[in-house]
Design an enzyme around this catalytic site. Structure first.
Site, short mmCIF file in Angstrom:
data_model
loop_
_atom_site.label_atom_id
_atom_site.label_comp_id
_atom_site.label_asym_id
_atom_site.label_seq_id
_atom_site.Cartn_x
_atom_site.Cartn_y
_atom_site.Cartn_z
N HIS A 133 -4.70 12.77 -3.40
CA HIS A 133 -5.31 11.33 -3.72
C HIS A 133 -6.81 10.79 -3.61
O HIS A 133 -6.86 9.80 -3.77
CB HIS A 133 -4.71 10.58 -3.90
CG HIS A 133 -2.80 10.18 -3.85
ND1 HIS A 133 -2.16 11.88 -3.12
CD2 HIS A 133 -1.92 10.40 -4.50
CE1 HIS A 133 -1.36 11.95 -3.75
NE2 HIS A 133 -0.83 10.59 -4.11
N CYS A 141 0.65 -1.40 0.30
CA CYS A 141 -0.48 -0.31 -0.14
C CYS A 141 1.13 1.58 -0.15
O CYS A 141 1.70 1.62 0.39
CB CYS A 141 -1.11 -0.43 1.06
SG CYS A 141 -1.82 1.51 1.50
ZN LIG Z 1 0.71 10.12 -5.30
#
Ligand SMILES: [Zn+2]
Ligand SMILES: [Zn+2]
Ligand SMILES: [Zn+2]
Ligand SMILES: [Zn+2]
Ligand SMILES: [Zn+2]
Ligand SMILES: [Zn+2]
Length: 505
Positions: free
Chosen positions: A330, A307
């Protein structure tokens, strides 16, 4: 490599649907609980990016040669040994062999090294007054000669053949040991004169030459694997399709270049990319580091899972491992981590600025390429640790073995998707910037976001209390990642077919 034209029925039966533009999968759209469109393809139909292929064992390959040899026997009235020599001489181009043979059979026989004779097939026998030209032995020994009548003692003949096969790795081009004699040594002669293991080696070498010279076949590159895969995608089609095949040994590789599966990037770009990465390996080395510094407090952060959503233990700063930007950027609406923004307004006239800009661009793609490779590895390692926990769960909870497979299949899909993502970056590096590139990057972004979400779920500590909720989340996300991957591959396959992209090479 050129083999002339081999039609399907010459080879193996039932390879159907050679035309890749036909037979696109039917696609159904419906809403998922998350509100995302889920795309479901009919399982048994071939998908747009898939090709027909068939793995063959060594025995199959031998059989298909025997079948063609028998056809030539029947057609030209030659015996099996000579038919085999003729076919190999013409590199299995049956039509050309027949044509030339009809024109001038004497000439064809001479060129292929076949001695025309009414005599019966030669045998091992003793000959009175014989002396072997190789060892000068004139004792009462067994001798052998092919129809060319160059006679040697069996020991010398056998030694000659064994060294040709074992030392020189020669098979179809072995000629009579007689001085300047060009008579081809046939399979029967080899069988008569060498031991069993050398004969097996000879057959293997014949098979190898057959596969190597046949554009419809390629050996599985897995070490120790003895299967070859048949696929009808020729070198000229490789700009329009990525022919991924799967061997009986489960090795997944590209039929076009033999490298591990590199969907959706075409062979030509893969080759360029690998070369570029080798040349620039030092520049890029620092990227594969396992540790980086938190962009806020500079404390060292180690990555121990796939991750890329990192949280600093010390200052709790959440950031992206790839671009080191804040993780809050994000989210669904802003995710831009995959896209390389050319800096506008910067005066790029001088050479130094230009080369810095091009390095920056390369590092953007390389960084993401390398990161997905590494993350897939870390995802797997993490899963191995979790697996123990899953085994415990089976003994302490009501979950059965089958029910516990959700994490394993989640990690499988995750790694498969990372493999695809990895190669999208090599592909995108060579794309000229235009509207169609943007579409590609949107698909890339959607898959990447889904992958990071699944990766995060798979890393969650497994607690017995909320296992069923986590299980459902992982199952849903796994299906979603699978469908995003399909969307990307399907669209790229279509794009390659219609020559949608301009490459900067
Ligand atoms: Zn990034
Ligand atoms: Zn001898
Ligand atoms: Zn000879
Ligand atoms: Zn294999
Ligand atoms: Zn390839
Ligand atoms: Zn920090």
């Amino acid at each position: 490599m050129s083999m002339g034209s081999l039609s399907d029925d010459d080879m193996f039966d039932n390879m159907s649907d050679k035309d890749i533009s036909e037979n696109d999968s039917e696609v159904d759209l419906y809403d998922d609980a998350d509100g995302f469109d889920i795309i479901v393809s009919e399982k048994d139909r071939r998908k747009a990016w898939e090709v027909d292929f068939r793995p063959h064992s060594e025995a199959d390959i031998k059989k298909s040669q025997d079948k063609q040899i028998q056809e030539i026997c029947d057609l030209l009235g030659q015996n099996k040994e000579n038919s085999a020599i003729l076919l190999r001489h013409f590199r299995w181009d049956k039509d050309r062999l027949i044509e030339k043979y009809m024109e001038d059979s004497e000439r064809v026989n001479r060129q292929a090294g076949i001695i025309e004779s009414e005599e019966a097939a030669p045998h091992i026998r003793k000959v009175t007054g014989f002396m072997c030209d190789i060892c000068c032995d004139d004792e009462d020994v067994d001798t052998y000669a092919m129809l060319c009548d160059h006679r040697f003692c069996v020991g010398c003949y056998s030694q000659y053949l064994t060294s040709k096969i074992r030392t020189e790795g020669e098979s179809q081009k072995i000629q009579c040991p007689g001085d300047k004699c060009r008579a081809a040594v046939d399979e029967r002669t080899v069988r008569l004169l060498v031991d069993n293991s050398t004969y097996d080696r000879y057959i293997t070498l014949l098979n190898r030459t057959y596969v190597d010279g046949n554009i419809l076949l390629r050996w599985c590159p897995a070490p120790e694997c003895e299967y070859a895969v048949e696929c009808a995608i020729g070198p000229k089609q490789l700009d329009h399709i990525v022919p991924t095949v799967v061997c009986t040994c489960r090795n997944r590789f590209c039929f076009g270049c033999g490298l591990p599966d590199h969907q959706p990037s075409i062979c030509r770009l893969v080759k360029l990319w690998i070369k570029k990465c080798e040349d620039d390996s030092e520049t890029a080395n620092w990227i594969s580091a396992h540790t980086k510094e938190c962009p806020k407090c500079n404390s060292t952060i180690e990555k121990n899972g796939g991750c890329n959503h990192m949280t600093c233990r010390k200052c709790k700063n959440e950031f992206c491992w790839i671009c080191m930007g804040s993780w809050s950027e994000h989210g669904q609406n802003y995710y831009n981590c995959n896209r390389f923004e050319e800096k506008s307004g910067v005066d790029a006239r001088d050479a130094q600025t230009k080369s810095r800009a091009s390095l920056e661009r390369y590092l953007h793609y390389y960084n993401r390429f390398a990161n997905h490779e590494q993350s897939a590895k870390l995802d797997r390692e993490l899963y191995k640790r979790t697996e123990k926990k899953m085994l415990q769960l089976q003994t302490t909870s009501d979950l059965s073995w089958v029910e516990c497979q959700f994490l394993s299949s989640g990690v499988d899909i995750l790694c498969e998707a990372r493999q695809t993502l990895k190669w999208t970056y090599a592909f995108a590096f060579y794309l000229a910037r235009d509207n169609v590139t943007e579409l590609f990057e949107n698909n890339q972004r959607d898959l990447e976001m889904a992958v990071e979400q699944l990766s995060e779920l798979c890393e969650k500590p497994i607690e017995q209390a909320d296992i069923s909720a986590l299980k459902q989340q992982i199952l849903d996300k796994t299906a979603y990642v699978g469908s995003r991957r399909e969307v990307l591959l399907k669209d790229t396959a279509a794009g390659l077919q219609e020559e949608r992209w301009t490459y900067i090479v």
